[in-house]
Design a protein around this motif. Sequence first.
Motif, PDB file in Angstrom:
ATOM      1  N   ALA A  63       0.860  -1.232  -0.064  1.00  0.00           N
ATOM      2  CA  ALA A  63       0.077   0.177   0.088  1.00  0.00           C
ATOM      3  C   ALA A  63       0.962   1.332  -0.007  1.00  0.00           C
ATOM      4  CB  ALA A  63      -0.703   0.127   1.314  1.00  0.00           C
ATOM      5  N   HIS A  64       2.115   1.045   0.438  1.00  0.00           N
ATOM      6  CA  HIS A  64       3.172   2.202   0.212  1.00  0.00           C
ATOM      7  C   HIS A  64       4.416   1.960  -0.627  1.00  0.00           C
ATOM      8  CE1 HIS A  64       5.187   5.621   2.027  1.00  0.00           C
ATOM      9  NE2 HIS A  64       5.469   5.144   3.458  1.00  0.00           N
ATOM     10  N   GLY A  65       5.621   2.031  -0.337  1.00  0.00           N
ATOM     11  CA  GLY A  65       6.634   2.105  -1.197  1.00  0.00           C
ATOM     12  C   GLY A  65       6.682   0.655  -2.004  1.00  0.00           C
TER      13      GLY A  65
ATOM     14  N   LYS B  26     -15.586  -5.475  -5.741  1.00  0.00           N
ATOM     15  CA  LYS B  26     -15.083  -5.689  -4.115  1.00  0.00           C
ATOM     16  C   LYS B  26     -15.130  -6.954  -3.856  1.00  0.00           C
ATOM     17  CE  LYS B  26     -15.499  -1.343  -3.693  1.00  0.00           C
ATOM     18  NZ  LYS B  26     -14.349  -0.242  -3.758  1.00  0.00           N
TER      19      LYS B  26
ATOM     20  N   ARG C 167      -6.582  -4.843  -6.647  1.00  0.00           N
ATOM     21  CA  ARG C 167      -6.330  -3.255  -6.729  1.00  0.00           C
ATOM     22  C   ARG C 167      -5.495  -2.844  -7.827  1.00  0.00           C
ATOM     23  NH1 ARG C 167      -7.247   0.407  -1.503  1.00  0.00           N
ATOM     24  NH2 ARG C 167      -9.045  -0.107  -1.099  1.00  0.00           N
ATOM     25  N   LEU C 168      -5.676  -1.761  -8.491  1.00  0.00           N
ATOM     26  CA  LEU C 168      -4.941  -1.396  -9.680  1.00  0.00           C
ATOM     27  C   LEU C 168      -3.538  -0.752  -8.703  1.00  0.00           C
ATOM     28  CD1 LEU C 168      -6.442   0.377 -12.493  1.00  0.00           C
ATOM     29  CD2 LEU C 168      -5.726  -1.742 -12.215  1.00  0.00           C
ATOM     30  N   MET C 169      -2.389  -1.435  -8.938  1.00  0.00           N
ATOM     31  CA  MET C 169      -1.217  -0.867  -7.989  1.00  0.00           C
ATOM     32  C   MET C 169      -0.804   0.548  -8.590  1.00  0.00           C
ATOM     33  SD  MET C 169      -1.737  -2.846  -5.577  1.00  0.00           S
ATOM     34  CE  MET C 169      -0.383  -2.416  -4.663  1.00  0.00           C
ATOM     35  N   GLY C 170      -0.379   1.302  -7.893  1.00  0.00           N
ATOM     36  CA  GLY C 170       0.043   2.523  -8.620  1.00  0.00           C
ATOM     37  C   GLY C 170      -1.057   3.409  -8.761  1.00  0.00           C
ATOM     38  N   PHE C 171      -1.908   3.249  -8.247  1.00  0.00           N
ATOM     39  CA  PHE C 171      -3.410   3.837  -8.654  1.00  0.00           C
ATOM     40  C   PHE C 171      -3.907   4.256  -7.077  1.00  0.00           C
ATOM     41  CE2 PHE C 171      -5.831   5.189 -12.399  1.00  0.00           C
ATOM     42  CZ  PHE C 171      -4.959   4.661 -13.073  1.00  0.00           C
TER      43      PHE C 171
ATOM     44  N   HIS D   9      -4.459   7.756  -3.871  1.00  0.00           N
ATOM     45  CA  HIS D   9      -3.734   8.155  -2.747  1.00  0.00           C
ATOM     46  C   HIS D   9      -4.594   8.821  -1.720  1.00  0.00           C
ATOM     47  CE1 HIS D   9      -0.549  10.674  -1.075  1.00  0.00           C
ATOM     48  NE2 HIS D   9       0.152   9.457  -1.506  1.00  0.00           N
ATOM     49  N   ARG D  10      -4.088   8.852  -0.568  1.00  0.00           N
ATOM     50  CA  ARG D  10      -4.730   9.038   0.525  1.00  0.00           C
ATOM     51  C   ARG D  10      -5.037  10.618   0.392  1.00  0.00           C
ATOM     52  NH1 ARG D  10      -5.664   7.772   6.162  1.00  0.00           N
ATOM     53  NH2 ARG D  10      -5.880   5.501   4.700  1.00  0.00           N
TER      54      ARG D  10
ATOM     55  N   TYR E 209     -15.872   4.595 -12.133  1.00  0.00           N
ATOM     56  CA  TYR E 209     -15.257   4.277 -10.693  1.00  0.00           C
ATOM     57  C   TYR E 209     -14.223   4.938 -10.339  1.00  0.00           C
ATOM     58  CZ  TYR E 209     -13.325   0.938  -7.201  1.00  0.00           C
ATOM     59  OH  TYR E 209     -12.638   0.564  -6.071  1.00  0.00           O
TER      60      TYR E 209
ATOM     61  N   ARG F 157     -14.070   8.275  -7.434  1.00  0.00           N
ATOM     62  CA  ARG F 157     -13.308   8.120  -6.345  1.00  0.00           C
ATOM     63  C   ARG F 157     -11.964   8.866  -6.343  1.00  0.00           C
ATOM     64  NH1 ARG F 157     -16.217   3.917  -7.097  1.00  0.00           N
ATOM     65  NH2 ARG F 157     -17.282   2.854  -5.441  1.00  0.00           N
TER      66      ARG F 157
ATOM     67  N   ASN G 151      -0.165   7.130  -9.074  1.00  0.00           N
ATOM     68  CA  ASN G 151       0.540   7.763  -8.232  1.00  0.00           C
ATOM     69  C   ASN G 151       2.127   7.748  -8.744  1.00  0.00           C
ATOM     70  OD1 ASN G 151       1.459   5.282  -7.119  1.00  0.00           O
ATOM     71  ND2 ASN G 151      -0.544   5.132  -5.967  1.00  0.00           N
TER      72      ASN G 151
ATOM     73  N   ASP H  63       4.287   5.638  -7.719  1.00  0.00           N
ATOM     74  CA  ASP H  63       4.712   4.520  -8.048  1.00  0.00           C
ATOM     75  C   ASP H  63       4.283   3.915  -9.306  1.00  0.00           C
ATOM     76  OD1 ASP H  63       6.202   4.032  -5.592  1.00  0.00           O
ATOM     77  OD2 ASP H  63       4.118   3.711  -4.566  1.00  0.00           O
TER      78      ASP H  63
ATOM     79  N   PHE I 277      13.569   3.481  -3.286  1.00  0.00           N
ATOM     80  CA  PHE I 277      12.564   4.261  -2.642  1.00  0.00           C
ATOM     81  C   PHE I 277      13.018   4.518  -1.341  1.00  0.00           C
ATOM     82  CE2 PHE I 277       7.556   5.170  -2.365  1.00  0.00           C
ATOM     83  CZ  PHE I 277       7.744   6.102  -1.765  1.00  0.00           C
TER      84      PHE I 277
HETATM   85  N1  CMC Z   1      -7.891   0.212  -7.036  1.00  0.00           N
HETATM   86  C1  CMC Z   1      -9.233   0.032  -7.050  1.00  0.00           C
HETATM   87  N2  CMC Z   1      -9.878   0.810  -6.057  1.00  0.00           N
HETATM   88  C2  CMC Z   1      -9.270   1.645  -5.314  1.00  0.00           C
HETATM   89  C3  CMC Z   1      -7.897   1.469  -5.285  1.00  0.00           C
HETATM   90  C4  CMC Z   1      -7.196   0.962  -6.387  1.00  0.00           C
HETATM   91  N3  CMC Z   1      -5.892   1.308  -6.553  1.00  0.00           N
HETATM   92  N4  CMC Z   1      -7.275   2.662  -4.453  1.00  0.00           N
HETATM   93  C5  CMC Z   1      -8.424   2.909  -3.855  1.00  0.00           C
HETATM   94  N5  CMC Z   1      -9.383   2.101  -4.188  1.00  0.00           N
HETATM   95  C6  CMC Z   1     -11.057   2.444  -3.885  1.00  0.00           C
HETATM   96  C7  CMC Z   1     -11.339   1.593  -2.659  1.00  0.00           C
HETATM   97  O1  CMC Z   1     -11.612   0.380  -2.695  1.00  0.00           O
HETATM   98  C8  CMC Z   1     -12.240   2.631  -2.122  1.00  0.00           C
HETATM   99  O2  CMC Z   1     -13.530   2.463  -2.685  1.00  0.00           O
HETATM  100  P1  CMC Z   1     -14.899   2.624  -1.803  1.00  0.00           P
HETATM  101  O3  CMC Z   1     -15.067   3.806  -1.491  1.00  0.00           O
HETATM  102  O4  CMC Z   1     -15.982   2.184  -2.735  1.00  0.00           O
HETATM  103  O5  CMC Z   1     -14.776   1.625  -0.556  1.00  0.00           O
HETATM  104  C9  CMC Z   1     -11.964   3.962  -2.311  1.00  0.00           C
HETATM  105  O6  CMC Z   1     -11.226   3.868  -3.521  1.00  0.00           O
HETATM  106  C10 CMC Z   1     -11.152   4.848  -1.520  1.00  0.00           C
HETATM  107  O7  CMC Z   1      -9.978   3.968  -1.014  1.00  0.00           O
HETATM  108  P2  CMC Z   1      -9.259   3.669   0.267  1.00  0.00           P
HETATM  109  O8  CMC Z   1      -8.734   2.402   0.249  1.00  0.00           O
HETATM  110  O9  CMC Z   1     -10.337   3.987   1.336  1.00  0.00           O
HETATM  111  O10 CMC Z   1      -8.250   5.008   0.236  1.00  0.00           O
HETATM  112  P3  CMC Z   1      -7.110   4.964   1.272  1.00  0.00           P
HETATM  113  O11 CMC Z   1      -6.808   6.654   1.151  1.00  0.00           O
HETATM  114  O12 CMC Z   1      -7.203   4.375   2.539  1.00  0.00           O
HETATM  115  O13 CMC Z   1      -5.800   4.220   0.375  1.00  0.00           O
HETATM  116  C11 CMC Z   1      -4.204   3.854  -0.930  1.00  0.00           C
HETATM  117  C12 CMC Z   1      -4.859   4.953  -0.284  1.00  0.00           C
HETATM  118  C13 CMC Z   1      -2.836   4.423  -1.746  1.00  0.00           C
HETATM  119  C14 CMC Z   1      -3.448   2.870  -0.013  1.00  0.00           C
HETATM  120  C15 CMC Z   1      -4.823   2.932  -2.224  1.00  0.00           C
HETATM  121  O14 CMC Z   1      -5.513   3.899  -3.032  1.00  0.00           O
HETATM  122  C16 CMC Z   1      -4.333   1.877  -2.799  1.00  0.00           C
HETATM  123  O15 CMC Z   1      -4.343   0.759  -2.270  1.00  0.00           O
HETATM  124  N6  CMC Z   1      -3.571   1.960  -3.853  1.00  0.00           N
HETATM  125  C17 CMC Z   1      -2.821   0.939  -4.565  1.00  0.00           C
HETATM  126  C18 CMC Z   1      -1.646   0.707  -3.689  1.00  0.00           C
HETATM  127  C19 CMC Z   1      -0.518   2.041  -4.022  1.00  0.00           C
HETATM  128  O16 CMC Z   1      -0.540   2.267  -5.300  1.00  0.00           O
HETATM  129  N7  CMC Z   1       0.092   2.270  -3.081  1.00  0.00           N
HETATM  130  C20 CMC Z   1       1.096   3.486  -3.286  1.00  0.00           C
HETATM  131  C21 CMC Z   1       0.627   4.943  -2.784  1.00  0.00           C
HETATM  132  S1  CMC Z   1       1.463   6.380  -3.223  1.00  0.00           S
HETATM  133  C22 CMC Z   1       2.935   6.130  -2.684  1.00  0.00           C
HETATM  134  C23 CMC Z   1       3.324   5.635  -1.447  1.00  0.00           C
HETATM  135  O17 CMC Z   1       2.611   6.014  -0.362  1.00  0.00           O
HETATM  136  O18 CMC Z   1       4.444   5.177  -1.136  1.00  0.00           O
END
Ligand code: CMC
Length: 430
Positions: A265-267, A296, A301-305, A307-308, A354, A358, A363, A365, A386
Amino acid sequence: MSKTFELKNNQDDKAVELPVIEGSRGTPAVDVRGLAGKQGVFTYDPAFTATCSCDSDITFIDGEQGQLLYRGYSVQDLAEHSSYLEVCYLLLNGELPDKDQMETFRDAITHHTMLNQSLVKFFDGFHYDAHPMAILTGITGSLSAFYHDATDIRNPEHREIFTHRMIAKMPTIAAAAFKHSVGQPKIGPKNDLDYTSNLLRMMFAVPAEDYEVDPVAAKALDVLFILHADHEQNASTSTVRMAGSTGTNPYAAISTGIAALWGPAHGGANEAVLNMLAEIGDASQVPKYVEKAKDKEDGFRLMGFGHRVYKNFDPRATVIRGYCHQVLEHYGMQNNKLFELAMELERVALEDDYFVERKLYPNVDFYSGIIYQALGIPINMFTPMFAIARTVGWAAHWSEMMADPGMRIARPRQIYTGYDLRGYVDIDKR
Ligand code: CMC
């Protein structure tokens, strides 16, 4: 007049006024510190989606505008004009250095790059296929054994030496972890090379042959490192702050940041993106995987997509995507299949309700791995890259926190959902 926030208790209809804290930019925060003592309630925010854990001067993100500032300078500006080491100086000291300050800083970093020989022996204790992030976590934690008595966390000079050591040694540790995994002799640092050239040499040189650093590769890494250098209170930095708040050895605190960074979920997402693209394999499969990501019931999940904080676009991803073109062209890889696949995935996702609803965008990554791969860096070394870059962020936040006379141990509360008090039952009566 200072702002307040009124919170009403609907049990007794009494309102409480809470102070509002405003920074120089960004969303204000309600100061809830007095709430538990005066009102007998805690606040509840498990993933810290609405909680500020500290004051900080270092980095600012405007998630709506897709803006990332290091000490007020935009990351795009720095990526275009600065260098990673100059950005390190900026993050640690608050201002860009003049020429003398830069030379002194470069000299300090250059002369802390070597590892104690006893520490070098630790690498051999790891299995050949250990993940480099596991090695990085362990070796960095072990630095605390080498510099424990020599590090007085209340002494600003000791703190500065710690930051220099950390920034200097991380490439040496990461490169040694890589060499261990491929069974090659470790290559030590070379002080006449710049930061990223030195890293590339330590990773890819072998004793049997001369090694010429490709300046395009060194520059690409330098830009990536600038973009990854800090990101305010992200999960790993918050972990370092939390560990550091106990007064623990700072090298041990940094190793907790490395551990937190490793997660997908991070690096760890940069490694996960490449694995995902490999799994998707072909543009024709993109719609299927976009549907999976929306489902669901499906864990995918789409990785690299997403962000909080960024709810528009991640400015780092935009710079990296542009840089991908340059790097791939330099290596004659214009038709790189993975890059084309990544762009197609981005296109399809960004046209899908979708992801639009949202506010999910690529991002940092999403594209970084394409560049790492073009430079010949193996997938399991993406997250260590990273970690090297983020070390300065962790060190800067730790230093800022330690210099704060109001620092206290970070200690959240909980909503307890378990049993109330009950008596012990003897084993033969259960
Ligand atoms: N693919 C599909 N759905 C997603 C994704 C995704 N990558 N990211 C978020 N969602 C959906 C999630 O299911 C939720 O939907 P609903 O509102 O219907 O329940 C909504 O979008 C909000 O997502 P969340 O998980 O509550 O958001 P969060 O802020 O807790 O998590 C995140 C942020 C980055 C962990 C998450 O977007 C994710 O898992 N992304 C994929 C992993 C990723 O690329 N991480 C790198 C982050 S940037 C670099 C870093 O931090 O190191």
